[in-house]
Write a protein that holds these residues in place. Structure first.
Motif, PDB file in Angstrom:
ATOM      1  N   THR A 164       0.858  -1.195   0.000  1.00 50.22           N
ATOM      2  CA  THR A 164       0.000   0.000   0.000  1.00 50.22           C
ATOM      3  C   THR A 164       0.892   1.241   0.000  1.00 50.22           C
ATOM      4  O   THR A 164       1.979   1.234   0.574  1.00 50.22           O
ATOM      5  CB  THR A 164      -0.953   0.050   1.217  1.00 50.22           C
ATOM      6  N   HIS A 165       0.396   2.290  -0.638  1.00 48.23           N
ATOM      7  CA  HIS A 165       1.186   3.507  -0.789  1.00 48.23           C
ATOM      8  C   HIS A 165       0.841   4.498   0.317  1.00 48.23           C
ATOM      9  O   HIS A 165       0.416   5.617   0.056  1.00 48.23           O
ATOM     10  CB  HIS A 165       0.954   4.105  -2.182  1.00 48.23           C
ATOM     11  N   GLN A 166       0.977   4.055   1.551  1.00 50.42           N
ATOM     12  CA  GLN A 166       0.718   4.901   2.724  1.00 50.42           C
ATOM     13  C   GLN A 166       1.626   4.418   3.840  1.00 50.42           C
ATOM     14  O   GLN A 166       1.993   3.248   3.882  1.00 50.42           O
ATOM     15  CB  GLN A 166      -0.739   4.744   3.211  1.00 50.42           C
ATOM     16  N   HIS A 252       7.061   6.183   1.897  1.00 50.37           N
ATOM     17  CA  HIS A 252       5.776   6.033   2.599  1.00 50.37           C
ATOM     18  C   HIS A 252       4.961   4.880   2.029  1.00 50.37           C
ATOM     19  O   HIS A 252       3.760   4.997   1.813  1.00 50.37           O
ATOM     20  CB  HIS A 252       4.974   7.346   2.565  1.00 50.37           C
ATOM     21  N   ARG A 253       5.643   3.776   1.765  1.00 50.69           N
ATOM     22  CA  ARG A 253       4.936   2.578   1.304  1.00 50.69           C
ATOM     23  C   ARG A 253       5.009   1.536   2.409  1.00 50.69           C
ATOM     24  O   ARG A 253       5.901   1.569   3.260  1.00 50.69           O
ATOM     25  CB  ARG A 253       5.588   2.021   0.034  1.00 50.69           C
ATOM     26  N   LYS A 298      -4.340   4.209  -2.345  1.00 47.97           N
ATOM     27  CA  LYS A 298      -3.380   4.772  -3.289  1.00 47.97           C
ATOM     28  C   LYS A 298      -3.498   6.297  -3.376  1.00 47.97           C
ATOM     29  O   LYS A 298      -2.506   7.002  -3.504  1.00 47.97           O
ATOM     30  CB  LYS A 298      -3.627   4.153  -4.668  1.00 47.97           C
TER      31      LYS A 298
END
Ligand code: FES
Ligand SMILES: [Fe+2]
Length: 335
Positions: A164-166, A252-253, A298
């Motif tokens: 996930t891109h967080q 931040h992934r 995303k």
């Protein structure tokens, strides 16, 4: 005479305060992070992988114990994962300085003595459920994530491929986010936010999930740090445990493990099929939840903005995240 209209002062609109991103400046949460599969760390090999804002190596010592350390040589910064294990030490590819399993430089390739402070950052390291885990800090603040049933008594399956891109604390807010469970996953969740036990490094509570196609599941929930959640449910008449935990990556992934477990069989007829079904269903359900969230994760620009009554559980989780200890102790060494 010209009439001059006063310009209207535009009201500046603002969203709520962001939770500080994980970064070398703000620190990274002091969690146990899954680093890689245990099977990826072979004896006499050096495994290199991204972690937090940089890169680490994973090796095994003479006893087979795994060690996670910063990847860059203390001489001129070569990536030690390009090196070799020689005589039980990590030998740098560039000028052949050698580091022991604690990260101390024990020899150069010339007559020079290694500088006294030539040490890699050595993360507290553990192995559980077929993964190598590293704690971000010098001393673990809690035990490596575990189920309430010992690993030896469980049959389990694992995956480590959902990205996930967080920052990790954002996808892990999902289990406390009741409005999203209804809207995105069609799951009705009953939980009393007042009954949640919150400790400095973990949370514990009970909830009832009404899942379409499955029905009502009473669950015990364990949250470890800000990157791991465990659900224990009864399914097909047996305990089924799901653990998901996120590895912090640059940019931040977060890369997520999924572990689904159920107690080992006792040889009853039909039990093997039941175990197989429970494990497949547990894994399928975990993947489904991640998939349904994927586009949102995303594009999300996460803020704790305007919350409503149904967000009390989420508010408690976000307070816990804000208060959670962070450190940058390893950040310069791994980058
Ligand atoms: S950079 Fe590693 S020995 Fe020189
Ligand atoms: Fe979700």
């Amino acid at each position: 005479m010209n009439s001059i209209s006063r310009p209207m002062k535009p009201e500046v609109m603002q969203r709520g305060e962001p939770i500080l991103p994980q970064s070398p400046e703000n620190g990274y949460d002091q969690n146990w992070y899954p680093i890689c599969y245990s099977s990826e760390v072979e004896p006499d090999k050096i495994y290199g992988t991204e972690f937090m804002n940089g890169r680490v190596i994973v090796i095994r010592d003479a006893d087979g114990k795994a060690h996670v350390m910063s990847a860059y040589c203390r001489h001129l910064g070569a990536d030690l994962s390009d090196g070799e294990i020689i005589g039980g030490t990590v030998r740098c590819p560039y000028h052949h300085w050698r580091f022991d399993a604690q990260g101390t430089c024990v020899a150069t390739a010339v007559k020079d003595k290694p500088p006294a402070n030539a040490k890699l950052f050595h993360f507290p390291t553990a192995e559980a459920f077929g993964f190598v885990w590293a704690f971000n800090g010098t001393e673990p603040l809690y035990e490596v994530p575990h189920f309430p049933i010992p690993e030896e008594g469980l049959e389990y399956r694992t995956e480590f491929n959902v990205l996930t891109h967080q920052d990790h604390f954002i996808p892990y807010s999902n289990s406390s986010d009741i409005q999203h469970l209804m809207a995105v996953h069609k799951i009705n969740l009953e939980v009393n936010p007042e009954d949640v036990e919150i400790f400095p490094h973990r949370m514990h509570y009970f909830q009832t999930m009404d899942v379409p196609g499955i029905g009502k599941l009473r669950q015990e929930v364990f949250v470890f740090g800000t990157n791991c959640v465990i659900f224990m449910s009864q399914f097909l008449g047996r305990p089924v445990l799901n653990m998901s935990s996120g590895k912090a990556l640059p940019g931040h992934r977060t890369l997520h493990t999924m572990i689904t477990a159920t107690p080992k069989g006792t040889g009853q007829p039909g039990e093997a099929e039941q175990i197989d079904l429970a494990l497949s269903e547990g894994m399928r359900f975990g993947n489904q939840l991640f998939n349904e969230d994927m586009t949102i994760m995303k594009h999300l620009k996460f803020r704790r903005d305007l919350l409503t009554h149904s967000d009390r559980m989420l508010a408690r989780y976000l307070d816990y995240v804000r208060a959670y200890p962070r450190t940058s102790i390893a950040c310069d060494m791994i980058a």
